[in-house]
Each structure stands twice: as structure tokens, then as C-alpha cells.
Design an enzyme around this catalytic site. Structure first.
Site, PDB file in Angstrom:
ATOM      1  N   SER A 149       0.863  -1.197   0.000  1.00  0.00           N
ATOM      2  CA  SER A 149       0.000   0.000   0.000  1.00  0.00           C
ATOM      3  C   SER A 149       0.888   1.231   0.000  1.00  0.00           C
ATOM      4  O   SER A 149       1.968   1.228   0.605  1.00  0.00           O
ATOM      5  CB  SER A 149      -0.867   0.015   1.247  1.00  0.00           C
ATOM      6  OG  SER A 149      -1.462   1.301   1.421  1.00  0.00           O
ATOM      7  N   TYR A 163      -1.753  -0.705  10.152  1.00  0.00           N
ATOM      8  CA  TYR A 163      -1.942  -1.080   8.738  1.00  0.00           C
ATOM      9  C   TYR A 163      -0.703  -0.656   7.946  1.00  0.00           C
ATOM     10  O   TYR A 163      -0.155  -1.438   7.174  1.00  0.00           O
ATOM     11  CB  TYR A 163      -3.196  -0.406   8.177  1.00  0.00           C
ATOM     12  CG  TYR A 163      -3.425  -0.703   6.708  1.00  0.00           C
ATOM     13  CD1 TYR A 163      -3.925  -1.930   6.283  1.00  0.00           C
ATOM     14  CD2 TYR A 163      -3.144   0.251   5.727  1.00  0.00           C
ATOM     15  CE1 TYR A 163      -4.133  -2.208   4.937  1.00  0.00           C
ATOM     16  CE2 TYR A 163      -3.351  -0.009   4.378  1.00  0.00           C
ATOM     17  CZ  TYR A 163      -3.845  -1.235   3.991  1.00  0.00           C
ATOM     18  OH  TYR A 163      -4.044  -1.508   2.650  1.00  0.00           O
TER      19      TYR A 163
HETATM   20  P1  NDP Z   1     -11.414  -6.117  -0.349  1.00  0.00           P
HETATM   21  O1  NDP Z   1     -11.744  -5.992   1.090  1.00  0.00           O
HETATM   22  O2  NDP Z   1     -12.321  -5.506  -1.357  1.00  0.00           O
HETATM   23  O3  NDP Z   1     -11.177  -7.663  -0.719  1.00  0.00           O
HETATM   24  C1  NDP Z   1     -10.330  -8.413   0.098  1.00  0.00           C
HETATM   25  C2  NDP Z   1     -10.118  -9.798  -0.461  1.00  0.00           C
HETATM   26  O4  NDP Z   1      -9.213 -10.481   0.417  1.00  0.00           O
HETATM   27  C3  NDP Z   1     -11.367 -10.626  -0.527  1.00  0.00           C
HETATM   28  O5  NDP Z   1     -11.291 -11.512  -1.611  1.00  0.00           O
HETATM   29  C4  NDP Z   1     -11.328 -11.385   0.792  1.00  0.00           C
HETATM   30  O6  NDP Z   1     -11.996 -12.643   0.774  1.00  0.00           O
HETATM   31  C5  NDP Z   1      -9.850 -11.628   0.950  1.00  0.00           C
HETATM   32  N1  NDP Z   1      -9.475 -11.821   2.336  1.00  0.00           N
HETATM   33  C6  NDP Z   1      -9.614 -10.959   3.378  1.00  0.00           C
HETATM   34  N2  NDP Z   1      -9.182 -11.509   4.513  1.00  0.00           N
HETATM   35  C7  NDP Z   1      -8.760 -12.747   4.201  1.00  0.00           C
HETATM   36  C8  NDP Z   1      -8.227 -13.817   4.941  1.00  0.00           C
HETATM   37  N3  NDP Z   1      -8.033 -13.747   6.272  1.00  0.00           N
HETATM   38  N4  NDP Z   1      -7.921 -14.960   4.286  1.00  0.00           N
HETATM   39  C9  NDP Z   1      -8.121 -15.080   2.956  1.00  0.00           C
HETATM   40  N5  NDP Z   1      -8.630 -14.102   2.197  1.00  0.00           N
HETATM   41  C10 NDP Z   1      -8.945 -12.952   2.812  1.00  0.00           C
HETATM   42  O7  NDP Z   1      -9.946  -5.479  -0.477  1.00  0.00           O
HETATM   43  P2  NDP Z   1      -9.211  -4.740  -1.690  1.00  0.00           P
HETATM   44  O8  NDP Z   1      -9.479  -5.416  -2.972  1.00  0.00           O
HETATM   45  O9  NDP Z   1      -9.447  -3.284  -1.551  1.00  0.00           O
HETATM   46  O10 NDP Z   1      -7.683  -4.953  -1.242  1.00  0.00           O
HETATM   47  C11 NDP Z   1      -6.854  -5.966  -1.803  1.00  0.00           C
HETATM   48  C12 NDP Z   1      -5.424  -5.701  -1.339  1.00  0.00           C
HETATM   49  O11 NDP Z   1      -5.029  -4.394  -1.757  1.00  0.00           O
HETATM   50  C13 NDP Z   1      -5.255  -5.726   0.183  1.00  0.00           C
HETATM   51  O12 NDP Z   1      -4.015  -6.318   0.490  1.00  0.00           O
HETATM   52  C14 NDP Z   1      -5.256  -4.256   0.553  1.00  0.00           C
HETATM   53  O13 NDP Z   1      -4.597  -4.017   1.758  1.00  0.00           O
HETATM   54  C15 NDP Z   1      -4.547  -3.665  -0.637  1.00  0.00           C
HETATM   55  N6  NDP Z   1      -4.795  -2.251  -0.845  1.00  0.00           N
HETATM   56  C16 NDP Z   1      -6.057  -1.779  -1.104  1.00  0.00           C
HETATM   57  C17 NDP Z   1      -6.258  -0.419  -1.310  1.00  0.00           C
HETATM   58  C18 NDP Z   1      -7.595   0.169  -1.605  1.00  0.00           C
HETATM   59  O14 NDP Z   1      -7.718   1.410  -1.597  1.00  0.00           O
HETATM   60  N7  NDP Z   1      -8.624  -0.622  -1.875  1.00  0.00           N
HETATM   61  C19 NDP Z   1      -5.134   0.531  -1.249  1.00  0.00           C
HETATM   62  C20 NDP Z   1      -3.857  -0.075  -0.973  1.00  0.00           C
HETATM   63  C21 NDP Z   1      -3.704  -1.414  -0.785  1.00  0.00           C
HETATM   64  P3  NDP Z   1     -13.519 -12.800   1.291  1.00  0.00           P
HETATM   65  O15 NDP Z   1     -14.364 -12.238   0.171  1.00  0.00           O
HETATM   66  O16 NDP Z   1     -13.707 -14.244   1.501  1.00  0.00           O
HETATM   67  O17 NDP Z   1     -13.632 -11.968   2.542  1.00  0.00           O
END
Ligand code: NDP
Length: 254
Positions: A149, A163
Site C-alpha cells: 500500500s 496497517y
Molecule cells: P477487499 O476488502 O475488497 O477484498 C479483500 C479480499 O481479500 C477478498 O477476496 C477477501 O476474501 C480476501 N481476504 C480478506 N481476509 C482474508 C483472509 N483472512 N484470508 C483469505 N482471504 C482474505 O480489499 P481490496 O481489494 O481493496 O484490497 C486488496 C489488497 O489491496 C489488500 O491487500 C489491501 O490491503 C490492498 N490495498 C487496497 C487499497 C484500496 O484502496 N482498496 C489501497 C492499498 C492497498 P472474502 O471475500 O472471503 O472476505
């Protein structure tokens, strides 16, 4: 380089995208499949959604499968990597995407310490467990791409130190792993998105106006824009990029 130049650049490869049911992970899974890769996704809770994504990926003419594995549990992550390799006959691309965002201000006695500890376990521990196992399995010229991030480098509001710290660790791991795996031709890179419109960070949420205002482009990014970068890093065109941290944030950090 146009998208056409990258067309089917990943034919015959196998990719694992952790957290592939929604947001950035689902966009990456779709894009890698469009490039010809067979794609496994993992998830924690969204079982029905995972089946929908698998169906969608298969519609792109590749093999696909979903695996339930909690990134907070290293044993489950190790088994995930092993199961994917067994089902697809190997592993070429690991995208460490799954992550959570939990706020908690230092010194706040009401902060949810269990959730904050889980954030560290998912955002750091899950990635480490996946790479430890993938490094044993991943093929020559493999690719490891971790979603960090831009908050790792600059945190403009309180409550997100943990975070930010969890994400900052990832680029340091990536640099170290690039040294470990370089002799095998495996590249290891960290992608640092800025505000991307997903369930985690809706572009109508509490921080949206501030983050849009900080962006040179005055808008949130789309998951597909991050997926384009990941597809490039996964492709043969990116063969000399390793140990790098690449920010994709619409100029928030400009
Ligand atoms: P979302 O919350 O929209 O999606 C998260 C995804 O990760 C889902 O598929 C979820 O699965 C899965 N997930 C969450 N926790 C677990 C777990 N314990 N085990 C397995 N799978 C898990 O997040 P984003 O798409 O926004 O984020 C994706 C990545 O990008 C993350 O690492 C986030 O930190 C990073 N990021 C996002 C930003 C943003 O602005 N959106 C900015 C910077 C970084 P399920 O559907 O089953 O819960």
C-alpha cells in the site's frame, strides 16, 4: 506497450491470487486469466462469490479453482499453496493480494486489539507463509507479486499506523526474497496501490473526498488499473524487474 502486445503472454502458466473474490484480487484473477493463465483464487468467507469468479474465469478459456484458506493461519496458507500446485501441476505466479484494513489509534484503550493482531497475521504472516511454501515449488522464471500500500510510505491520517506498518514490511521482505530467488530467475516485486474503489475503500466512504483531493488525477483508481500493472509484472516483458516497489496511486505521493 499496448495490451495487445501482452495478449496471452501467460498461456500455460499457473497463478494463485490470494483473496480473489472481490476488489483488486478479483480484477487481477480476471486479467491473468485473460492473458491465458490458469488461475486459482483463495478466500476467507465469500464461498458463493468464489464460485461465481471461478465460473467467470473458466469462461475465459482457462482452468480455475477456488480454495478456502484463512491468511491468518500459516498452516492453512501452506496447504493452500500445496493444494494449488497439486491440482494444476505446479505454480508459476503467486500474487499475495489478500489483506485487511483495521484502524486503531495508539493509546486508545477501546481499540480492538484482537482485530489489530489479526491484521498483522493476515497482512504479514499470510504473505510470509505463502512465499515460504511457494519458494519450494515455483518454477524457473516464476513471479511473486505482493500487494502492499502507498500507506507504507506516507500515512496522512491517524489510526492507521498498524496497517501502514504491516504494508511497509512487505517491500522489505520482497527485496530480501528477490536476493534469495533471483538465481532461479524468479522475480519478486511489491505493488503499492493508493486509493482503489473496492469494498475495503469505497470511493464514497469517509476518506474519499480527502484522498481524491490528494490525488494528482483527482480520483480513485479502479481495481483493473492495478491488475494491469500486476499482469505486466507477471509477464515475460518484466523479466529484469525484481526487488522493486512500484507505487500506483494516481499521484497521491507525487
Ligand atoms: P477487499 O476488502 O475488497 O477484498 C479483500 C479480499 O481479500 C477478498 O477476496 C477477501 O476474501 C480476501 N481476504 C480478506 N481476509 C482474508 C483472509 N483472512 N484470508 C483469505 N482471504 C482474505 O480489499 P481490496 O481489494 O481493496 O484490497 C486488496 C489488497 O489491496 C489488500 O491487500 C489491501 O490491503 C490492498 N490495498 C487496497 C487499497 C484500496 O484502496 N482498496 C489501497 C492499498 C492497498 P472474502 O471475500 O472471503 O472476505
Amino acid at each position: 506497450m499496448t495490451d495487445q502486445h501482452l495478449a496471452k503472454s501467460l498461456a500455460g502458466k499457473t497463478a494463485l491470487v490470494t483473496g480473489g473474490t472481490r476488489g483488486i484480487g478479483a480484477a487481477i484473477a480476471r486479467r491473468l486469466a485473460a492473458e491465458g493463465a490458469n488461475v486459482a483464487i483463495s478466500y476467507a468467507a465469500s464461498s458463493a462469490k468464489s464460485e461465481e469468479i471461478v465460473h467467470e474465469l473458466e469462461g475465459l478459456g482457462v482452468r480455475a479453482a477456488a480454495f478456502k484458506a484463512d491468511q491468518a493461519d500459516a498452516k492453512q496458507v501452506t496447504k493452500l499453496v500445496q493444494d494449488v500446485a497439486a491440482k494444476f501441476g505446479g505454480l508459476d505466479i503467486l500474487v499475495n493480494n489478500a489483506g485487511v484494513f483495521t484502524m486503531g489509534t495508539a493509546g486508545d484503550s477501546t481499540a480492538d486489539i484482537v482485530a489489530l493482531d489479526r491484521q498483522l497475521a493476515v497482512n504479514i504472516g499470510g504473505v510470509v507463509a505463502a512465499v515460504r511454501e511457494a519458494a519450494k515449488i515455483i518454477g524457473q522464471n516464476g513471479r511473486i507479486i505482493t500487494i502492499g500500500s502507498n500507506g507504507a510510505e506516507r500515512m496522512p491520517f491517524p489510526g492507521s499506523a498498524e496497517y501502514a506498518g504491516s504494508k511497509a514490511a512487505l517491500s522489505a521482505f520482497g527485496r530480501g526474497w528477490s536476493r534469495d530467488l533471483g538465481p532461479k530467475g524468479v522475480t519478486v516485486n511489491t505493488v503499492q496501490p493508493g486509493p482503489i474503489a473496492t469494498d475495503m475503500n469505497p470511493d464514497t466512504g469517509n476518506f474519499a473526498d480527502m484522498l481524491k483531493g490528494m490525488s494528482a488525477l483527482r480520483r480513485y483508481g479502479k481495481p483493473e488499473e492495478v491488475a494491469s500493472l500486476v499482469a505486466f509484472l507477471a509477464s515475460p516483458s518484466a523479466s529484469y524487474i525484481t526487488g522493486a516497489t512500484i507505487t500506483i496511486d494516481g499521484g497521491v505521493s507525487a
